[in-house]
Design a protein around this motif. Structure first.
Motif, mmCIF file in Angstrom:
data_model
loop_
_atom_site.group_PDB
_atom_site.id
_atom_site.type_symbol
_atom_site.label_atom_id
_atom_site.label_comp_id
_atom_site.label_asym_id
_atom_site.label_seq_id
_atom_site.Cartn_x
_atom_site.Cartn_y
_atom_site.Cartn_z
ATOM 1 N N GLN A 49 -2.917 3.278 -32.550
ATOM 2 C CA GLN A 49 -2.948 1.824 -32.721
ATOM 3 C C GLN A 49 -1.571 1.287 -33.062
ATOM 4 O OE1 GLN A 49 -6.253 1.908 -35.790
ATOM 5 N NE2 GLN A 49 -6.682 -0.090 -34.873
ATOM 6 N N LEU A 50 -0.943 1.901 -34.077
ATOM 7 C CA LEU A 50 0.367 1.425 -34.532
ATOM 8 C C LEU A 50 1.417 1.598 -33.435
ATOM 9 C CD1 LEU A 50 2.199 0.316 -36.733
ATOM 10 C CD2 LEU A 50 2.507 2.666 -37.557
ATOM 11 N N ALA A 51 1.391 2.731 -32.749
ATOM 12 C CA ALA A 51 2.365 2.978 -31.689
ATOM 13 C C ALA A 51 2.245 1.940 -30.578
ATOM 14 C CB ALA A 51 2.191 4.390 -31.123
ATOM 15 N N ALA A 52 1.021 1.575 -30.234
ATOM 16 C CA ALA A 52 0.809 0.591 -29.171
ATOM 17 C C ALA A 52 1.281 -0.796 -29.604
ATOM 18 C CB ALA A 52 -0.671 0.556 -28.794
ATOM 19 N N ILE A 53 1.038 -1.152 -30.856
ATOM 20 C CA ILE A 53 1.478 -2.461 -31.365
ATOM 21 C C ILE A 53 2.993 -2.557 -31.327
ATOM 22 C CG2 ILE A 53 1.618 -3.888 -33.444
ATOM 23 C CD1 ILE A 53 -1.200 -2.671 -34.138
ATOM 24 N N VAL A 54 3.670 -1.516 -31.805
ATOM 25 C CA VAL A 54 5.139 -1.516 -31.811
ATOM 26 C C VAL A 54 5.678 -1.521 -30.390
ATOM 27 C CG1 VAL A 54 7.203 -0.265 -32.520
ATOM 28 C CG2 VAL A 54 5.223 -0.346 -34.048
ATOM 29 N N ARG A 55 5.081 -0.721 -29.532
ATOM 30 C CA ARG A 55 5.507 -0.654 -28.130
ATOM 31 C C ARG A 55 5.431 -2.022 -27.466
ATOM 32 N NH1 ARG A 55 1.138 2.138 -25.236
ATOM 33 N NH2 ARG A 55 0.325 0.007 -25.272
ATOM 34 N N ASP A 56 4.303 -2.695 -27.662
ATOM 35 C CA ASP A 56 4.106 -3.987 -27.007
ATOM 36 C C ASP A 56 5.000 -5.081 -27.595
ATOM 37 O OD1 ASP A 56 2.214 -2.729 -25.474
ATOM 38 O OD2 ASP A 56 0.490 -3.517 -26.590
ATOM 39 N N ALA A 57 5.364 -4.933 -28.868
ATOM 40 C CA ALA A 57 6.188 -5.959 -29.523
ATOM 41 C C ALA A 57 7.677 -5.741 -29.299
ATOM 42 C CB ALA A 57 5.906 -5.973 -31.027
ATOM 43 N N HIS A 58 8.047 -4.535 -28.917
ATOM 44 C CA HIS A 58 9.465 -4.188 -28.797
ATOM 45 C C HIS A 58 10.042 -4.734 -27.484
ATOM 46 C CE1 HIS A 58 13.144 -2.001 -29.446
ATOM 47 N NE2 HIS A 58 12.663 -1.441 -30.540
ATOM 48 N N PRO A 59 11.062 -5.584 -27.548
ATOM 49 C CA PRO A 59 11.565 -6.209 -26.320
ATOM 50 C C PRO A 59 12.572 -5.362 -25.538
ATOM 51 C CG PRO A 59 12.739 -7.082 -28.195
ATOM 52 C CD PRO A 59 11.702 -6.146 -28.756
ATOM 53 N N ARG A 60 13.116 -4.355 -26.192
ATOM 54 C CA ARG A 60 14.160 -3.578 -25.505
ATOM 55 C C ARG A 60 14.031 -2.104 -25.865
ATOM 56 N NH1 ARG A 60 20.052 -5.983 -25.784
ATOM 57 N NH2 ARG A 60 18.899 -7.586 -24.623
ATOM 58 N N TRP A 61 13.595 -1.308 -24.928
ATOM 59 C CA TRP A 61 13.376 0.115 -25.168
ATOM 60 C C TRP A 61 14.674 0.885 -24.935
ATOM 61 C CZ3 TRP A 61 8.072 1.775 -22.655
ATOM 62 C CH2 TRP A 61 7.058 0.923 -23.135
ATOM 63 N N GLU A 62 14.951 1.830 -25.846
ATOM 64 C CA GLU A 62 16.118 2.691 -25.677
ATOM 65 C C GLU A 62 15.775 3.811 -24.692
ATOM 66 O OE1 GLU A 62 18.200 3.757 -29.423
ATOM 67 O OE2 GLU A 62 16.608 2.593 -30.369
ATOM 68 N N LYS A 63 16.758 4.171 -23.888
ATOM 69 C CA LYS A 63 16.546 5.229 -22.886
ATOM 70 C C LYS A 63 16.219 6.552 -23.581
ATOM 71 C CE LYS A 63 18.644 7.060 -18.665
ATOM 72 N NZ LYS A 63 19.854 7.065 -17.801
ATOM 73 N N HIS A 64 15.197 7.226 -23.095
ATOM 74 C CA HIS A 64 14.766 8.526 -23.598
ATOM 75 C C HIS A 64 14.268 8.472 -25.047
ATOM 76 C CE1 HIS A 64 16.448 10.010 -19.930
ATOM 77 N NE2 HIS A 64 17.702 9.819 -20.314
ATOM 78 N N LYS A 65 13.869 7.295 -25.540
ATOM 79 C CA LYS A 65 13.358 7.189 -26.905
ATOM 80 C C LYS A 65 12.139 6.269 -26.915
ATOM 81 C CE LYS A 65 16.111 7.142 -30.466
ATOM 82 N NZ LYS A 65 17.068 6.722 -31.538
ATOM 83 N N HIS A 66 11.050 6.747 -27.504
ATOM 84 C CA HIS A 66 9.849 5.928 -27.599
ATOM 85 C C HIS A 66 10.150 4.712 -28.469
ATOM 86 C CE1 HIS A 66 5.768 4.671 -28.572
ATOM 87 N NE2 HIS A 66 5.303 5.498 -27.638
ATOM 88 N N PRO A 67 9.683 3.523 -28.095
ATOM 89 C CA PRO A 67 9.992 2.321 -28.872
ATOM 90 C C PRO A 67 9.459 2.346 -30.303
ATOM 91 C CG PRO A 67 8.353 1.862 -27.177
ATOM 92 C CD PRO A 67 8.916 3.206 -26.873
ATOM 93 N N ALA A 68 8.514 3.239 -30.602
ATOM 94 C CA ALA A 68 7.962 3.317 -31.963
ATOM 95 C C ALA A 68 8.719 4.310 -32.851
ATOM 96 C CB ALA A 68 6.488 3.700 -31.904
#
Length: 308
Positions: free
Chosen positions: A181-200
């Motif tokens: 749940q928490l990982a999905a919330i952070v993923r969806d809220a994160h506007p810029r993902w770092e390459k090779h790193k999960h947004p959470a």
């Protein structure tokens, strides 16, 4: 299936730590015992190793070792309580303290521990599940500003405010009790993902540090280390992220400099007020170790010795 734990900088850390086979040493982060077993292999019958760890699985492994080696004792507690732990066992000043900070591979790989954003499990994150509030408990009660502060200060998360807002909004709809749940919330809220790193990644690190008081415990240990080290005793610390390493680096720098005096003042080294001296340069895992154990890539080891 959890991957076997591979001890990082095993020989390098123990080489830096052990100066006498008859000495008294501390492994403040027993984990699965890799460093402890190597330290014991360097000690003679007069030597002794005391270890501690918050984790219940670490305790089970440590008690097996203690049952077979009388030179080894263990306490399930934080290294921040080291003076009290040593005193309770009649142990005096020690010849070296080793800390291998952060979360271990078994903790990360076991979904039920709640450390990983890659596996669904209960949102726990406690290294000691017998005490304190879980990550779920903290998220349920923390103010939005507190969540912002933790994500920013402990995770160095640029989008802390945006992510904290999404967490608060989600918990109003239903309790957050699972890592997925928490990982999905952070993923969806994160506007810029770092390459090779999960947004959470940064959010999970930050909440874990807050739940376990990791930086507070480290700061406490650094402040009290001189009180339990003998003259010539060494403090060896392996860090895995910049927040930990920054604390260690600054502390060692300050202890090795002593009070800052006016430039060109004629003061001999013995009068400088320095309380520790740095041993070697900061060390990282070798290319071959990183190849065998990718999690060692971020490890950095520093060592300092207590002066008279």
């Amino acid at each position: 299936m959890a991957a076997p734990h591979e001890t990082v900088l095993l020989h390098e850390a123990v080489d830096a730590l052990v100066s006498s086979p008859a000495g008294l040493y501390v492994d403040g982060t027993f984990g699965r015992g890799g460093h402890s077993r190597e330290i014991l292999s360097r000690l003679d019958e007069k030597g002794h190793l005391f270890a501690c760890d918050k984790d219940e699985e670490a305790e089970r492994e440590a008690l097996k070792l203690a049952a077979h080696d009388k030179r080894f004792t263990f306490a399930r507690d934080s290294f921040a309580a080291l003076p009290e732990l040593l005193k309770a066992r009649g142990l005096g000043e020690v010849d070296g303290i080793l800390l291998d900070l952060g979360v271990s591979s078994p903790q990360l790989d076991q979904a039920e521990r709640g450390f990983s954003f890659q596996q669904d499990g209960p949102l726990d994150m406690r290294m000691d599940r017998s005490r304190g509030e879980s990550a779920a408990d903290w998220i349920a009660s923390a103010s939005e500003q507190e969540i912002v502060d933790v994500l920013r200060d402990y995770g160095e998360e640029r989008y802390a405010k945006r992510i904290a807002g999404a967490i608060v909004k989600a918990r109003e709809e239903s309790p957050l009790t699972r890592t997925a749940q928490l990982a999905a919330i952070v993923r969806d809220a994160h506007p810029r993902w770092e390459k090779h790193k999960h947004p959470a990644t940064r959010a999970f690190q930050a909440i874990r540090i807050r739940v376990n008081r990791e930086l507070d415990d480290l700061a406490d240990l650094l402040s009290l280390a001189l009180s339990v080290l003998s003259v010539g005793g060494r403090l060896v610390v392996i860090s895995f992220h910049s927040l930990e390493d920054r604390l260690v680096k600054r502390h060692f720098r300050d202890m090795s400099r002593g009070p800052q005096l006016p430039r060109n003042l004629p003061v001999r080294d013995a009068e400088s007020g320095a309380q520790m001296r740095l041993i070697g340069k900061a060390m990282r895992a070798s290319d071959s170790e990183v190849s065998d154990n990718p999690r060692s890539r971020s490890a950095i080891m520093r060592c300092a010795e207590k002066l008279a």
